[in-house]
Design an enzyme around this catalytic site. Structure first.
Site, PDB file in Angstrom:
ATOM      1  N   TYR A  87     -12.889  12.036  -4.533  1.00 43.47           N
ATOM      2  CA  TYR A  87     -11.327  11.684  -5.455  1.00 43.47           C
ATOM      3  C   TYR A  87     -10.759  12.914  -5.934  1.00 43.47           C
ATOM      4  O   TYR A  87      -9.439  13.006  -6.011  1.00 43.47           O
ATOM      5  CB  TYR A  87     -12.015  11.368  -6.827  1.00 43.47           C
ATOM      6  N   ASP A 117       1.254  -0.965   0.205  1.00 42.35           N
ATOM      7  CA  ASP A 117      -0.423  -0.408  -0.371  1.00 42.35           C
ATOM      8  C   ASP A 117       0.777   1.406   0.181  1.00 42.35           C
ATOM      9  O   ASP A 117       1.238   1.632   0.717  1.00 42.35           O
ATOM     10  CB  ASP A 117      -1.382   0.409   1.046  1.00 42.35           C
TER      11      ASP A 117
END
Ligand code: UDP
Length: 331
Positions: A149, A60
């Protein structure tokens, strides 16, 4: 002396990331793919595992990134990218676009590597300028459902420019408009896989709103070529890469009905909040500075993409989604 260039591609198992891995492998690079496999799938890159010049890290990027040895380029392409994905995992979307890029920039600075970020037409929000040039600052609702986003990507551009200005990191910013092609996730909620999946399963095609909203769809190979050229250019300002051929979603549904030969009809559903009404890239900069323009028209691109989706197994076609989002929800 080994002159092979090494490139780290984050989001390597995703739709764009996997096509970028293929391209850089083809160009003779040593490719390090990185993905935490939330929305990416190993299936997209499994054909690369047998190669000597490909490595994969299941990691990640929001956490510290350690890469031993030389690194020449970094492409930061990790992020949930479809509206329903970032609605389901908003915090991860914000983290990969903030903590993730911070780690990538730190790595680029330490390794003296050139870094490119995947930015997006979403930085323009629901645009009031049409078509969108790179000079347009955008019309984004920071607290709307898409804000997680859009604002992450806008922050990503800001921090990338800051590292460029203050640490002299070599940076590139590509603003990617709607792109399609093989390896899109059938259930990622985006319009093309949604329509093709519905046609293949014998369901009606769901148009959100009245279908008058527009998008401009770029075939993935064209996008990859634009990215390749931008990475090797000396342009640190953002560049739009996309196909300016604009179509309404209603007309697009008709194209998919023709392409697939389905007997199904269209049905109308509510338009999602803050869904942009129009979108078309102005690609003057890409044309003049990179000598790039899209080559694959929608008829050809759709044919290739449909062939991919037709090749899916019945099980894959009926699978709801391979992602168990509940696992990732931060309470
Ligand atoms: N859309 C639609 N039906 C669907 C999925 C999407 O009409 O089943 C619409 C959506 O509301 C938007 C457009 O198609 O106006 C493109 O949506 P997508 O999620 O592909 O990407 P966006 O460009 O909005 O990020």
């Amino acid at each position: 002396m080994d002159t092979t260039k090494t490139i780290l591609i984050t989001g390597a198992a995703g739709f764009l990331g996997s096509h970028l891995c293929d391209r850089f492998i083809k160009e003779g690079y040593h490719v390090i793919g990185m993905d935490n496999l939330i929305t990416g799938r190993l299936k997209n890159i499994e054909h690369l595992f047998k190669l000597k010049n490909f490595e994969f890290y299941n990691h990640d990027v929001s956490k510290f990134i350690h890469i031993p040895g030389q690194l020449d380029y970094i492409l930061h392409f990790a992020s949930p990218a479809s509206p329903i994905d970032y609605l389901k995992i908003p915090i991860q979307t914000l983290k990969v676009g903030s903590l993730g890029i911070h780690n990538c920039l730190g790595l680029a600075k330490a390794k003296n590597a050139r870094l490119m970020i995947a930015s997006t037409s979403e930085v323009y929000g629901d645009p009031q300028v049409h078509p969108q040039t790179e000079e347009y600052w955008g019309h984004v609702n920071p607290i709307g459902p898409r804000g997680v986003y859009d604002e992450a990507k806008r922050f990503q551009e800001a921090i990338t420019m800051a590292y460029h200005t203050f640490h002299q990191v070599e940076t590139r910013i590509v603003r990617i408009f709607n792109t399609y092609g093989p390896r899109m996730r059938l259930n990622d909620g985006r319009v093309l896989p949604a329509f093709i999946g519905q046609a293949l399963r014998g369901e009606d095609l769901t148009i959100f709103g009245d279908g008058s909203q527009t998008r401009s769809f770029c075939y993935v190979d064209d996008l990859v070529e634009g990215i390749y050229r931008l990475l090797h250019s000396d342009i640190s300002m953002p560049i739009n890469i996309g196909n300016p051929n604009e179509i309404s979603i209603g007309d697009f549904a008709e194209e998919i009905i023709k392409l697939t030969g389905t007997d199904q009809k269209v049905i109308y559903k509510d338009l999602p909040v803050d869904d942009p009404k129009q979108r078309q890239p102005d690609i003057t900069k890409a044309r003049t500075l990179l000598n790039w323009e899209p080559k694959i028209d929608r008829a050809e691109g759709l044919k290739r993409t449909y062939a991919y989706f037709k090749g899916l197994t019945t099980e894959e076609l009926n699978e709801k989604d391979h992602i168990n989002f509940d696992k990732f929800i931060i309470k």
